[in-house]
Design an enzyme around this catalytic site. Sequence first.
Site, PDB file in Angstrom:
ATOM      1  N   TRP A  45       0.843  -1.211   0.000  1.00 50.50           N
ATOM      2  CA  TRP A  45       0.000   0.000   0.000  1.00 50.50           C
ATOM      3  C   TRP A  45       0.874   1.255   0.000  1.00 50.50           C
ATOM      4  CZ3 TRP A  45       0.682   3.407   4.021  1.00 50.50           C
ATOM      5  CH2 TRP A  45       1.229   2.903   5.221  1.00 50.50           C
TER       6      TRP A  45
ATOM      7  N   GLU B 158       7.875   8.837  13.565  1.00 43.16           N
ATOM      8  CA  GLU B 158       8.009   8.206  12.244  1.00 43.16           C
ATOM      9  C   GLU B 158       8.826   9.087  11.289  1.00 43.16           C
ATOM     10  OE1 GLU B 158       7.193   5.233  11.373  1.00 43.16           O
ATOM     11  OE2 GLU B 158       5.658   4.551  12.768  1.00 43.16           O
TER      12      GLU B 158
ATOM     13  N   GLU C  41       9.166   1.843   5.975  1.00 40.58           N
ATOM     14  CA  GLU C  41       8.883   2.727   7.111  1.00 40.58           C
ATOM     15  C   GLU C  41       8.612   4.171   6.662  1.00 40.58           C
ATOM     16  OE1 GLU C  41       8.786   2.432  10.531  1.00 40.58           O
ATOM     17  OE2 GLU C  41       8.986   0.254  10.551  1.00 40.58           O
TER      18      GLU C  41
ATOM     19  N   HIS D 131       5.060   5.633   6.431  1.00 39.94           N
ATOM     20  CA  HIS D 131       4.265   5.901   7.638  1.00 39.94           C
ATOM     21  C   HIS D 131       4.202   7.394   7.954  1.00 39.94           C
ATOM     22  CE1 HIS D 131       5.496   1.577   9.048  1.00 39.94           C
ATOM     23  NE2 HIS D 131       4.789   1.581   7.944  1.00 39.94           N
TER      24      HIS D 131
ATOM     25  N   GLU E 168       9.758  -2.212  17.478  1.00 42.05           N
ATOM     26  CA  GLU E 168       8.751  -2.455  16.432  1.00 42.05           C
ATOM     27  C   GLU E 168       7.434  -2.948  17.050  1.00 42.05           C
ATOM     28  OE1 GLU E 168       8.912  -1.551  13.426  1.00 42.05           O
ATOM     29  OE2 GLU E 168      10.904  -1.779  12.591  1.00 42.05           O
TER      30      GLU E 168
ATOM     31  N   THR F 130       5.726   0.097  18.665  1.00 39.34           N
ATOM     32  CA  THR F 130       5.049   0.974  17.703  1.00 39.34           C
ATOM     33  C   THR F 130       3.798   0.293  17.149  1.00 39.34           C
ATOM     34  OG1 THR F 130       6.667   0.277  16.049  1.00 39.34           O
ATOM     35  CG2 THR F 130       6.977   2.445  16.993  1.00 39.34           C
TER      36      THR F 130
ATOM     37  N   ASP G 260       2.462  -3.146   9.237  1.00 42.50           N
ATOM     38  CA  ASP G 260       3.881  -3.095   8.845  1.00 42.50           C
ATOM     39  C   ASP G 260       4.783  -3.307  10.056  1.00 42.50           C
ATOM     40  OD1 ASP G 260       3.178  -2.498   6.228  1.00 42.50           O
ATOM     41  OD2 ASP G 260       3.985  -0.462   6.243  1.00 42.50           O
ATOM     42  N   GLU G 261       4.451  -2.615  11.143  1.00 39.06           N
ATOM     43  CA  GLU G 261       5.300  -2.692  12.346  1.00 39.06           C
ATOM     44  C   GLU G 261       5.366  -4.125  12.881  1.00 39.06           C
ATOM     45  OE1 GLU G 261       6.989  -0.202  12.607  1.00 39.06           O
ATOM     46  OE2 GLU G 261       5.886   1.685  12.629  1.00 39.06           O
TER      47      GLU G 261
ATOM     48  N   HIS H  23       7.690  -6.163  10.719  1.00 36.43           N
ATOM     49  CA  HIS H  23       9.077  -5.805  11.009  1.00 36.43           C
ATOM     50  C   HIS H  23       9.524  -6.375  12.360  1.00 36.43           C
ATOM     51  CE1 HIS H  23       8.424  -2.100   8.192  1.00 36.43           C
ATOM     52  NE2 HIS H  23       8.509  -3.229   7.540  1.00 36.43           N
TER      53      HIS H  23
END
Length: 328
Positions: A33, A76, A111, A114, A164, A167, A196-197, A200
């Site tokens: 995305w 971020e 990252e 974000h 990670e 977050t 995503d976090e 990761h």
Amino acid sequence: MSIKNIRLEVMQFLEKNVDSFVDQYLIPVEKIWQPTDFLPNSQSDTFFDEVKELREIAKELPYDFWVTLVGDTITEEALPTYESWLMDVEGIDNVERNGWSKWIRQWTGEENRHGDMLNKYLYLSGRVNMREVEMTTQHLINDGFDIGTGRDPYKNFVYTSFQELATYVSHNRVAQMAKKYGDNKLSKMCKMIAGDEMRHHHAYSEFVNRIFQVDPSEMMLAFQYMMKAKIVMPAHFLRESGEKISTAFEQFSDSAQRIGVYTAADYVDIMQKLIDKWEIDKITGLTDEAEKARDYLMKLPGRMAKISERLVIPQESHIFKWVEPARL
């Protein structure tokens, strides 16, 4: 062989798997995305109507929520600090463009989306003083950070595994709160970032897991060192315009605790999750020193939980220059 050389050897050993780590934990650019997927489309005839709707819904969100969202965005946006720090870790070589540097560049690419997305949302919302936010972001990048890891890959991977997940917790809670207040679009944005976090987190914790398999005692000592020193948040040098580094991060942290976005109990919970994930109680072949480190780690969450229960969070919100209550 020195500890430093052993760490380099372990990093070189694991580097053979970097391509598989990239395939497993990161998503190709064309498939992942992008911020535009969730923001008003500036090329559309309905752009101004979409912005108007976004601004109307944003009026329902309370003060501490905005402070937390701004703090998350600034964290971020300070990504250049994190990339340059990780590129300097032992075993990561951006000059020779080794496998680890490829991982860091592609992780950074993910990252970077974000801060892009949250910054645009804040700008369109009309609820915050963007110039103040931008100055705080520039200060934070100027000031850098000191997370207590040095150039040690073992300590850095403990830090990133923890951070990670922290977050993830923060963005996921903001998503839940935004939904509760009727801002479904912001909720979706934060949910995507949280996803995503979590990916990761799985990656960095797998790096630690692999190190435990080949150098268990030193990895155990590095884990203990980081937990004893405590994990500082990436924005711990946060400050507002015209101010020195002082209490701004604590005041932002108080806002996040007051609304339950990220709390002392979450810190303890993440520590316990890492202990469980790496099966610290089952690791064998440890030196006497590493055995003592294991004992310390196994008892630590219980001790920290008792301390966290006694914490008193101020009920009064600090008034930040980023968010003016009169505007809300």
